[in-house]
Design an enzyme around this catalytic site. Structure first.
Site, PDB file in Angstrom:
ATOM      1  N   ASN A   1      64.621  63.845  41.055  1.00  0.00           N
ATOM      2  CA  ASN A   1      64.091  65.135  40.624  1.00  0.00           C
ATOM      3  C   ASN A   1      62.571  65.108  40.707  1.00  0.00           C
ATOM      4  O   ASN A   1      61.954  64.037  40.753  1.00  0.00           O
ATOM      5  CB  ASN A   1      64.445  65.373  39.153  1.00  0.00           C
ATOM      6  CG  ASN A   1      65.925  65.527  38.926  1.00  0.00           C
ATOM      7  OD1 ASN A   1      66.650  64.550  38.917  1.00  0.00           O
ATOM      8  ND2 ASN A   1      66.357  66.748  38.764  1.00  0.00           N
TER       9      ASN A   1
ATOM     10  N   CYS B   1      71.668  62.053  43.780  1.00  0.00           N
ATOM     11  CA  CYS B   1      72.999  62.568  43.504  1.00  0.00           C
ATOM     12  C   CYS B   1      73.988  61.687  44.244  1.00  0.00           C
ATOM     13  O   CYS B   1      73.879  61.528  45.466  1.00  0.00           O
ATOM     14  CB  CYS B   1      73.116  64.020  43.956  1.00  0.00           C
ATOM     15  SG  CYS B   1      74.798  64.632  43.774  1.00  0.00           S
TER      16      CYS B   1
ATOM     17  N   HIS C   1      64.634  69.019  43.257  1.00  0.00           N
ATOM     18  CA  HIS C   1      64.503  67.622  43.671  1.00  0.00           C
ATOM     19  C   HIS C   1      63.339  67.535  44.657  1.00  0.00           C
ATOM     20  O   HIS C   1      62.980  68.513  45.308  1.00  0.00           O
ATOM     21  CB  HIS C   1      65.809  67.110  44.284  1.00  0.00           C
ATOM     22  CG  HIS C   1      66.837  66.796  43.241  1.00  0.00           C
ATOM     23  ND1 HIS C   1      67.216  65.520  42.920  1.00  0.00           N
ATOM     24  CD2 HIS C   1      67.541  67.604  42.402  1.00  0.00           C
ATOM     25  CE1 HIS C   1      68.109  65.552  41.943  1.00  0.00           C
ATOM     26  NE2 HIS C   1      68.333  66.814  41.614  1.00  0.00           N
TER      27      HIS C   1
ATOM     28  N   ARG D   1      70.403  61.923  32.554  1.00  0.00           N
ATOM     29  CA  ARG D   1      71.657  62.269  33.244  1.00  0.00           C
ATOM     30  C   ARG D   1      71.454  62.245  34.768  1.00  0.00           C
ATOM     31  O   ARG D   1      71.969  61.384  35.458  1.00  0.00           O
ATOM     32  CB  ARG D   1      72.141  63.642  32.753  1.00  0.00           C
ATOM     33  CG  ARG D   1      73.585  63.968  33.138  1.00  0.00           C
ATOM     34  CD  ARG D   1      73.761  64.469  34.546  1.00  0.00           C
ATOM     35  NE  ARG D   1      73.002  65.682  34.827  1.00  0.00           N
ATOM     36  CZ  ARG D   1      72.859  66.202  36.044  1.00  0.00           C
ATOM     37  NH1 ARG D   1      73.397  65.613  37.096  1.00  0.00           N
ATOM     38  NH2 ARG D   1      72.135  67.302  36.240  1.00  0.00           N
ATOM     39  N   ASP D   2      70.660  63.159  35.270  1.00  0.00           N
ATOM     40  CA  ASP D   2      70.508  63.279  36.727  1.00  0.00           C
ATOM     41  C   ASP D   2      69.894  62.005  37.301  1.00  0.00           C
ATOM     42  O   ASP D   2      70.220  61.591  38.415  1.00  0.00           O
ATOM     43  CB  ASP D   2      69.602  64.490  37.039  1.00  0.00           C
ATOM     44  CG  ASP D   2      69.937  65.148  38.363  1.00  0.00           C
ATOM     45  OD1 ASP D   2      70.674  64.542  39.149  1.00  0.00           O
ATOM     46  OD2 ASP D   2      69.455  66.264  38.612  1.00  0.00           O
TER      47      ASP D   2
HETATM   48  N1  COA Z   1      85.908  63.354  31.646  1.00  0.00           N
HETATM   49  C1  COA Z   1      86.651  62.214  31.675  1.00  0.00           C
HETATM   50  N2  COA Z   1      87.763  62.054  32.382  1.00  0.00           N
HETATM   51  C2  COA Z   1      88.157  63.116  33.109  1.00  0.00           C
HETATM   52  C3  COA Z   1      87.460  64.314  33.132  1.00  0.00           C
HETATM   53  C4  COA Z   1      86.279  64.415  32.366  1.00  0.00           C
HETATM   54  N3  COA Z   1      85.544  65.510  32.353  1.00  0.00           N
HETATM   55  N4  COA Z   1      88.095  65.173  33.937  1.00  0.00           N
HETATM   56  C5  COA Z   1      89.181  64.536  34.407  1.00  0.00           C
HETATM   57  N5  COA Z   1      89.231  63.286  33.905  1.00  0.00           N
HETATM   58  C6  COA Z   1      90.234  62.254  34.145  1.00  0.00           C
HETATM   59  C7  COA Z   1      91.653  62.760  33.983  1.00  0.00           C
HETATM   60  O1  COA Z   1      92.032  62.683  32.641  1.00  0.00           O
HETATM   61  C8  COA Z   1      92.410  61.822  34.870  1.00  0.00           C
HETATM   62  O2  COA Z   1      92.532  60.579  34.220  1.00  0.00           O
HETATM   63  P1  COA Z   1      93.763  59.573  34.521  1.00  0.00           P
HETATM   64  O3  COA Z   1      93.621  59.164  35.956  1.00  0.00           O
HETATM   65  O4  COA Z   1      93.517  58.454  33.573  1.00  0.00           O
HETATM   66  O5  COA Z   1      94.978  60.382  34.256  1.00  0.00           O
HETATM   67  C9  COA Z   1      91.470  61.620  36.043  1.00  0.00           C
HETATM   68  O6  COA Z   1      90.162  61.879  35.523  1.00  0.00           O
HETATM   69  C10 COA Z   1      91.767  62.542  37.197  1.00  0.00           C
HETATM   70  O7  COA Z   1      91.792  63.877  36.725  1.00  0.00           O
HETATM   71  P2  COA Z   1      91.642  65.130  37.696  1.00  0.00           P
HETATM   72  O8  COA Z   1      91.642  66.360  36.878  1.00  0.00           O
HETATM   73  O9  COA Z   1      92.685  65.003  38.794  1.00  0.00           O
HETATM   74  O10 COA Z   1      90.193  64.925  38.233  1.00  0.00           O
HETATM   75  P3  COA Z   1      89.682  64.613  39.711  1.00  0.00           P
HETATM   76  O11 COA Z   1      90.095  63.246  40.141  1.00  0.00           O
HETATM   77  O12 COA Z   1      90.058  65.764  40.569  1.00  0.00           O
HETATM   78  O13 COA Z   1      88.101  64.573  39.448  1.00  0.00           O
HETATM   79  C11 COA Z   1      86.245  65.396  38.161  1.00  0.00           C
HETATM   80  C12 COA Z   1      87.444  65.743  39.016  1.00  0.00           C
HETATM   81  C13 COA Z   1      85.498  66.677  37.924  1.00  0.00           C
HETATM   82  C14 COA Z   1      86.739  64.807  36.851  1.00  0.00           C
HETATM   83  C15 COA Z   1      85.389  64.329  38.890  1.00  0.00           C
HETATM   84  O14 COA Z   1      85.222  64.714  40.221  1.00  0.00           O
HETATM   85  C16 COA Z   1      84.028  64.198  38.239  1.00  0.00           C
HETATM   86  O15 COA Z   1      83.902  63.674  37.127  1.00  0.00           O
HETATM   87  N6  COA Z   1      82.957  64.631  38.910  1.00  0.00           N
HETATM   88  C17 COA Z   1      81.627  64.598  38.348  1.00  0.00           C
HETATM   89  C18 COA Z   1      80.651  64.456  39.422  1.00  0.00           C
HETATM   90  C19 COA Z   1      79.250  64.397  38.871  1.00  0.00           C
HETATM   91  O16 COA Z   1      78.973  63.941  37.791  1.00  0.00           O
HETATM   92  N7  COA Z   1      78.320  64.844  39.703  1.00  0.00           N
HETATM   93  C20 COA Z   1      76.930  64.809  39.365  1.00  0.00           C
HETATM   94  C21 COA Z   1      76.550  65.892  38.447  1.00  0.00           C
HETATM   95  S1  COA Z   1      76.468  67.438  39.248  1.00  0.00           S
HETATM   96 ZN    ZN Z   2      69.730  67.490  40.139  1.00  0.00          ZN
END
Ligand code: COA
Ligand code: ZN
Length: 308
Positions: free
Chosen positions: A247, A238, A207, A13-14
């Site tokens: 990491n 990240c 990390h 994942r990371d």
């Molecule tokens: N899995 C899949 N799709 C997701 C989701 C999830 N957990 N959460 C939201 N979505 C989808 C929504 O259904 C929506 O889809 P659509 O455009 O087809 O309608 C779209 O994403 C936007 O939804 P919203 O709630 O407005 O999300 P956002 O645009 O504000 O994004 C996150 C928020 C959390 C979903 C996004 O920032 C994210 O996935 N971040 C992860 C970052 C990451 O992995 N960092 C490293 C690990 S720490």
């Molecule tokens: Zn990490």
């Protein structure tokens, strides 16, 4: 008897979330097999995040469906919000890892939520997990320092940890997500958290951006911490924290723990083979610092054998 330390592998994942090359499900399963063959028994396999935000993890559901079911392996998945939680539960995840950054800006960049929103979502998901019989782990990300807000005051981390444990978090992983902490900070954080909540409910996630991850590991070990996150070959970074390297490499962690007399259950030679698998999958050289030492030992032995 040697004391046991859990090595929690997060490379799938990371590590892979930050690779330009998207590794297909088959490749991820091959890497998983190599890790399990080496004796790794605790693995974060993927994240149920937005595929638009992190396309490398778009195959989370398929991967979970194809992972070999083994009672002796602890599988965890990362979730950022309720939608991710629901997707993880649908995929049969027994343990979820929530991510809550200690600063407002990092939460906004990472999951598009303010700190207050992220706390609220985290508490809601913990409550749902408790009802559903799913184990909730929580990362406190950027615990020592944030790339946008600088050093995180210790008290911010202590307050968050208390709220999370009160809400029912099973475990908190204190994360130096960008490798910007120093050993004094890490010691202060773990000493206080272990005293207040018990070391067995804590894990460390370091990390190695500035080469201090092993030092931090040793400091946390002295505070009683016995679960450490690491990634094979030092894979990682990240996407939301520019310039951050991987990491702590699993092979560096395992080598140090084995040398110091802890029991990890992990075989170094098989772990080196897993580094090779990871390299083949991402298409570039990987490896913690110990890999260079192994190579030089082998070269010396080969030279000796040739001389004889
Ligand atoms: N899995 C899949 N799709 C997701 C989701 C999830 N957990 N959460 C939201 N979505 C989808 C929504 O259904 C929506 O889809 P659509 O455009 O087809 O309608 C779209 O994403 C936007 O939804 P919203 O709630 O407005 O999300 P956002 O645009 O504000 O994004 C996150 C928020 C959390 C979903 C996004 O920032 C994210 O996935 N971040 C992860 C970052 C990451 O992995 N960092 C490293 C690990 S720490
Ligand atoms: Zn990490």
């Amino acid at each position: 008897m040697a004391e046991r330390v859990v090595v929690h592998e997060v490379g799938l994942r990371d590590g892979l979330q930050n690779q330009p090359r998207i590794v297909p499900v088959e490749g991820k399963l091959e890497l998983l097999d190599a890790l399990i063959a080496a004796g790794v028994r605790s693995i974060e396999t993927t994240s149920f995040v937005s595929p638009k935000a992190v396309p490398q993890m778009a195959d989370a559901a398929e991967l979970c469906a194809r992972i070999p079911r083994r009672a002796d392996v602890n599988y965890e998945v990362l979730v950022p919000n309720e939608k991710g939680y629901e997707r993880a539960v649908a995929a049969g995840a027994p343990t979820i890892a929530l991510v809550l950054a200690a600063t407002d800006t990092f939460n906004r960049r990472n999951i598009n939520m303010s700190l207050d929103q992220a706390i609220a979502v985290c508490l809601t998901v913990i409550a749902r997990a408790r009802v559903d019989g799913v184990k909730p782990r929580v990362y406190i990300a950027v615990a020592p320092a944030c790339p946008y807000e600088g050093n995180t005051p210790d008290d911010v981390v202590f307050t968050l940890a208390a709220r999370l444990f009160d809400a029912g978090a099973a475990e908190i992983a204190v994360a130096d997500s960008i490798g910007a902490g120093n050993p004094a900070q890490i010691g202060r954080l773990f000493e206080t958290l272990a005293r207040r909540h018990g070391p067995e409910r804590l894990a460390a996630h370091f990390h190695d951006t500035r080469g201090l991850a092993l030092t931090h590991t040793w400091v946390a070990l002295q505070c009683g911490i016995r679960k450490f996150d690491s990634s094979i070959g030092g894979l990682g970074g990240c996407p939301f924290a520019p310039g951050v390297t991987g990491n702590l490499a699993t092979e560096d962690l395992v080598f140090m723990l084995n040398e110091a007399g802890f029991e990890t259950g992990i075989d170094m030679m098989a772990l080196r083979a897993a580094v090779g698998v990871a390299e083949a999958k991402v298409g570039h050289p990987l490896g913690g610092r110990i890999m260079g030492w192994y190579r030089s030992q082998e070269q010396r032995q080969a030279a000796k054998a040739n001389a004889n």
